[in-house]
Design an enzyme around this catalytic site. Structure first.
Site, PDB file in Angstrom:
ATOM      1  N   ARG A  87       3.387 -40.877 -28.038  1.00 39.62           N
ATOM      2  CA  ARG A  87       2.494 -39.943 -27.358  1.00 39.62           C
ATOM      3  C   ARG A  87       1.060 -40.074 -27.855  1.00 39.62           C
ATOM      4  O   ARG A  87       0.156 -39.454 -27.343  1.00 39.62           O
ATOM      5  CB  ARG A  87       2.949 -38.579 -27.750  1.00 39.62           C
ATOM      6  CG  ARG A  87       3.452 -37.507 -26.882  1.00 39.62           C
ATOM      7  CD  ARG A  87       3.810 -37.677 -25.515  1.00 39.62           C
ATOM      8  NE  ARG A  87       3.863 -36.414 -24.873  1.00 39.62           N
ATOM      9  CZ  ARG A  87       4.942 -35.929 -24.250  1.00 39.62           C
ATOM     10  NH1 ARG A  87       6.032 -36.622 -24.154  1.00 39.62           N
ATOM     11  NH2 ARG A  87       4.894 -34.770 -23.663  1.00 39.62           N
ATOM     12  N   ARG A 117      10.606 -27.246 -10.829  1.00 38.27           N
ATOM     13  CA  ARG A 117      11.667 -27.906 -11.614  1.00 38.27           C
ATOM     14  C   ARG A 117      12.612 -26.869 -12.225  1.00 38.27           C
ATOM     15  O   ARG A 117      12.199 -25.810 -12.655  1.00 38.27           O
ATOM     16  CB  ARG A 117      11.048 -28.727 -12.752  1.00 38.27           C
ATOM     17  CG  ARG A 117      12.138 -29.302 -13.673  1.00 38.27           C
ATOM     18  CD  ARG A 117      11.616 -30.335 -14.610  1.00 38.27           C
ATOM     19  NE  ARG A 117      10.558 -29.843 -15.482  1.00 38.27           N
ATOM     20  CZ  ARG A 117       9.847 -30.617 -16.297  1.00 38.27           C
ATOM     21  NH1 ARG A 117      10.097 -31.908 -16.346  1.00 38.27           N
ATOM     22  NH2 ARG A 117       8.900 -30.110 -17.058  1.00 38.27           N
ATOM     23  N   ARG A 155      -1.060 -29.126 -20.956  1.00 38.60           N
ATOM     24  CA  ARG A 155      -0.296 -30.366 -21.194  1.00 38.60           C
ATOM     25  C   ARG A 155      -1.017 -31.560 -20.576  1.00 38.60           C
ATOM     26  O   ARG A 155      -1.030 -32.651 -21.150  1.00 38.60           O
ATOM     27  CB  ARG A 155       1.118 -30.229 -20.611  1.00 38.60           C
ATOM     28  CG  ARG A 155       2.007 -29.307 -21.448  1.00 38.60           C
ATOM     29  CD  ARG A 155       3.169 -28.752 -20.646  1.00 38.60           C
ATOM     30  NE  ARG A 155       4.090 -29.767 -20.178  1.00 38.60           N
ATOM     31  CZ  ARG A 155       4.945 -29.576 -19.179  1.00 38.60           C
ATOM     32  NH1 ARG A 155       4.981 -28.424 -18.536  1.00 38.60           N
ATOM     33  NH2 ARG A 155       5.755 -30.538 -18.827  1.00 38.60           N
ATOM     34  N   LYS A 163       9.280 -39.201 -15.755  1.00 36.00           N
ATOM     35  CA  LYS A 163       9.834 -39.997 -16.860  1.00 36.00           C
ATOM     36  C   LYS A 163      11.326 -39.694 -17.057  1.00 36.00           C
ATOM     37  O   LYS A 163      12.148 -40.600 -17.173  1.00 36.00           O
ATOM     38  CB  LYS A 163       9.077 -39.693 -18.173  1.00 36.00           C
ATOM     39  CG  LYS A 163       7.594 -39.969 -18.113  1.00 36.00           C
ATOM     40  CD  LYS A 163       6.907 -39.684 -19.441  1.00 36.00           C
ATOM     41  CE  LYS A 163       6.938 -38.242 -19.887  1.00 36.00           C
ATOM     42  NZ  LYS A 163       6.187 -37.306 -19.022  1.00 36.00           N
TER      43      LYS A 163
HETATM   44  P1  AP5 Z   1      10.740 -35.166 -14.631  1.00 33.95           P
HETATM   45  O1  AP5 Z   1      11.529 -36.403 -14.473  1.00 33.95           O
HETATM   46  O2  AP5 Z   1      11.354 -34.005 -15.337  1.00 33.95           O
HETATM   47  O3  AP5 Z   1       9.273 -35.506 -15.198  1.00 33.95           O
HETATM   48  P2  AP5 Z   1       8.794 -35.818 -16.682  1.00 33.95           P
HETATM   49  O4  AP5 Z   1       7.760 -36.878 -16.606  1.00 33.95           O
HETATM   50  O5  AP5 Z   1       9.955 -36.062 -17.570  1.00 33.95           O
HETATM   51  O6  AP5 Z   1       8.071 -34.453 -16.996  1.00 33.95           O
HETATM   52  P3  AP5 Z   1       8.068 -33.591 -18.348  1.00 33.95           P
HETATM   53  O7  AP5 Z   1       7.478 -32.261 -17.974  1.00 33.95           O
HETATM   54  O8  AP5 Z   1       9.417 -33.563 -18.980  1.00 33.95           O
HETATM   55  O9  AP5 Z   1       7.082 -34.407 -19.212  1.00 33.95           O
HETATM   56  P4  AP5 Z   1       6.361 -33.951 -20.492  1.00 33.95           P
HETATM   57  O10 AP5 Z   1       5.855 -35.211 -21.024  1.00 33.95           O
HETATM   58  O11 AP5 Z   1       5.355 -32.882 -20.284  1.00 33.95           O
HETATM   59  O12 AP5 Z   1       7.510 -33.176 -21.296  1.00 33.95           O
HETATM   60  P5  AP5 Z   1       8.381 -33.565 -22.568  1.00 33.95           P
HETATM   61  O13 AP5 Z   1       9.672 -32.893 -22.437  1.00 33.95           O
HETATM   62  O14 AP5 Z   1       8.318 -35.009 -22.836  1.00 33.95           O
HETATM   63  O15 AP5 Z   1      10.331 -34.679 -13.133  1.00 33.95           O
HETATM   64  C1  AP5 Z   1       9.614 -33.471 -12.938  1.00 33.95           C
HETATM   65  C2  AP5 Z   1      10.125 -32.792 -11.656  1.00 33.95           C
HETATM   66  O16 AP5 Z   1       9.827 -33.614 -10.525  1.00 33.95           O
HETATM   67  C3  AP5 Z   1      11.648 -32.583 -11.601  1.00 33.95           C
HETATM   68  O17 AP5 Z   1      11.903 -31.396 -10.914  1.00 33.95           O
HETATM   69  C4  AP5 Z   1      12.172 -33.797 -10.801  1.00 33.95           C
HETATM   70  O18 AP5 Z   1      13.369 -33.501 -10.110  1.00 33.95           O
HETATM   71  C5  AP5 Z   1      11.013 -34.046  -9.854  1.00 33.95           C
HETATM   72  N1  AP5 Z   1      10.798 -35.475  -9.558  1.00 33.95           N
HETATM   73  C6  AP5 Z   1      10.861 -36.515 -10.442  1.00 33.95           C
HETATM   74  N2  AP5 Z   1      10.544 -37.681  -9.834  1.00 33.95           N
HETATM   75  C7  AP5 Z   1      10.259 -37.357  -8.557  1.00 33.95           C
HETATM   76  C8  AP5 Z   1       9.846 -38.137  -7.431  1.00 33.95           C
HETATM   77  N3  AP5 Z   1       9.672 -39.479  -7.512  1.00 33.95           N
HETATM   78  N4  AP5 Z   1       9.634 -37.488  -6.263  1.00 33.95           N
HETATM   79  C9  AP5 Z   1       9.810 -36.144  -6.158  1.00 33.95           C
HETATM   80  N5  AP5 Z   1      10.200 -35.360  -7.187  1.00 33.95           N
HETATM   81  C10 AP5 Z   1      10.421 -35.960  -8.381  1.00 33.95           C
HETATM   82  O19 AP5 Z   1       7.543 -32.842 -23.717  1.00 33.95           O
HETATM   83  C11 AP5 Z   1       7.459 -31.416 -23.775  1.00 33.95           C
HETATM   84  C12 AP5 Z   1       6.639 -31.009 -24.991  1.00 33.95           C
HETATM   85  O20 AP5 Z   1       7.296 -31.443 -26.190  1.00 33.95           O
HETATM   86  C13 AP5 Z   1       5.236 -31.644 -25.075  1.00 33.95           C
HETATM   87  O21 AP5 Z   1       4.276 -30.888 -24.349  1.00 33.95           O
HETATM   88  C14 AP5 Z   1       4.979 -31.637 -26.585  1.00 33.95           C
HETATM   89  O22 AP5 Z   1       4.608 -30.342 -27.021  1.00 33.95           O
HETATM   90  C15 AP5 Z   1       6.366 -31.947 -27.147  1.00 33.95           C
HETATM   91  N6  AP5 Z   1       6.598 -33.401 -27.333  1.00 33.95           N
HETATM   92  C16 AP5 Z   1       7.483 -34.184 -26.657  1.00 33.95           C
HETATM   93  N7  AP5 Z   1       7.442 -35.455 -27.105  1.00 33.95           N
HETATM   94  C17 AP5 Z   1       6.492 -35.474 -28.085  1.00 33.95           C
HETATM   95  C18 AP5 Z   1       5.982 -36.493 -28.920  1.00 33.95           C
HETATM   96  N8  AP5 Z   1       6.416 -37.777 -28.830  1.00 33.95           N
HETATM   97  N9  AP5 Z   1       5.020 -36.154 -29.816  1.00 33.95           N
HETATM   98  C19 AP5 Z   1       4.571 -34.896 -29.924  1.00 33.95           C
HETATM   99  N10 AP5 Z   1       5.009 -33.872 -29.155  1.00 33.95           N
HETATM  100  C20 AP5 Z   1       5.973 -34.156 -28.235  1.00 33.95           C
HETATM  101 MG    MG Z   2      10.805 -35.035 -19.200  1.00 31.79          MG
END
Ligand code: AP5
Ligand code: MG
Length: 223
Positions: free
Chosen positions: A88, A124, A168, A13
């Protein structure tokens, strides 16, 4: 235009949102980034969120909505934006609908298998200052351990340990996956194979957006 990125942790994402910022100028509104900034700054909201994030659960809706509303009120969101990791759950989707934003809404579900997700997340590295995203193998920084964009030392996210990743993923299945059916019923959902290269994934996202823009026209695109 409001772009919503659904998809499991590690589905890409943030990487797609970075691409949309470069290609379309849409700011990347990541509730995860907003929460991590609050944790780093030790604000009252951040202190409350830290424990929930560390256990792989969701942060409570009131905290997330407070951060989101403040961010969406900024000038740069007027021409459209990408929501990365919001909504979410059903309650957050309802809150977003209640905002009543005009312009088309396009939702992408990035689909990636769990084995790939574990490999992506354990390799990552991120920039704690500008939130740029790297991967030790797929997308290494030019200088090891240093952000290409701002020169800050890269870090591994606290929630990228295998045991937290597993939690997660469980949270995602239970709370976020039900949104897929909701947006499918609304007719705004596009399923994307996110298991391919970042370039191939982004090209498909862009193709869909270009088609939607072609149908609706830029004059209706007021976010
Ligand atoms: P990346 O692009 O970083 O993936 P991502 O989907 O953004 O993964 P996240 O871990 O950030 O998602 P998440 O939903 O768990 O975390 P968030 O920060 O939203 O890519 C991942 C890796 O793969 C990178 O190294 C990248 O380089 C590589 N990559 C990407 N695309 C690729 C491809 N096509 N091929 C190869 N490699 C690739 O949330 C974190 C925490 O915050 C949650 O657990 C929760 O506690 C809280 N939170 C966040 N939003 C909310 C909400 N709306 N409500 C409640 N709690 C929330
Ligand atoms: Mg992310």
């Amino acid at each position: 235009m409001r772009v919503i990125l659904l998809g499991a942790p590690g589905s890409g994402k943030g990487t797609v949102a970075e691409g949309l910022r470069s290609a379309c100028g849409f700011p990347k509104i990541s509730t995860g980034d907003l929460l991590r900034a609050a944790v780093r700054e030790r604000t009252p909201l951040g202190l409350k969120a830290e424990a929930q994030m560390g256990q792989g659960g969701l942060v409570d809706d009131a905290t997330v909505l407070a951060l989101l509303h403040e961010r969406l009120a900024r000038e740069d969101c007027r021409g459209g934006y990408t929501l990365d990791g919001f909504p979410r759950n059903i309650a957050q989707a309802e809150s977003l609908e209640a905002l009543g934003a005009s312009g088309p809404e396009v939702v992408f579900d990035l689909q990636v298998g769990e084995e790939v997700i574990f490999r992506r997340l354990t390799n990552r590295r991120t920039c704690p200052s500008c939130e740029a995203i790297y991967h030790l193998i797929n997308r290494p920084p030019k200088t090891e351990g240093t952000c290409d964009v701002c020169g800050t030392a890269l870090v591994q996210r606290a929630d990228d340990r295998p045991e937290v990743i597993a939690e997660r993923l469980k949270t995602h299945h239970a709370k976020t996956e039900p949104l897929i059916a909701r947006y499918a019923a609304k007719g705004t959902l596009h399923r994307i194979d996110g298991g391919r290269t970042p370039e191939a994934t982004f090209a498909e996202v862009k193709k869909v957006l270009d088609a939607v823009m072609g149908e609706t026209g830029p004059s209706r695109d007021r976010g």
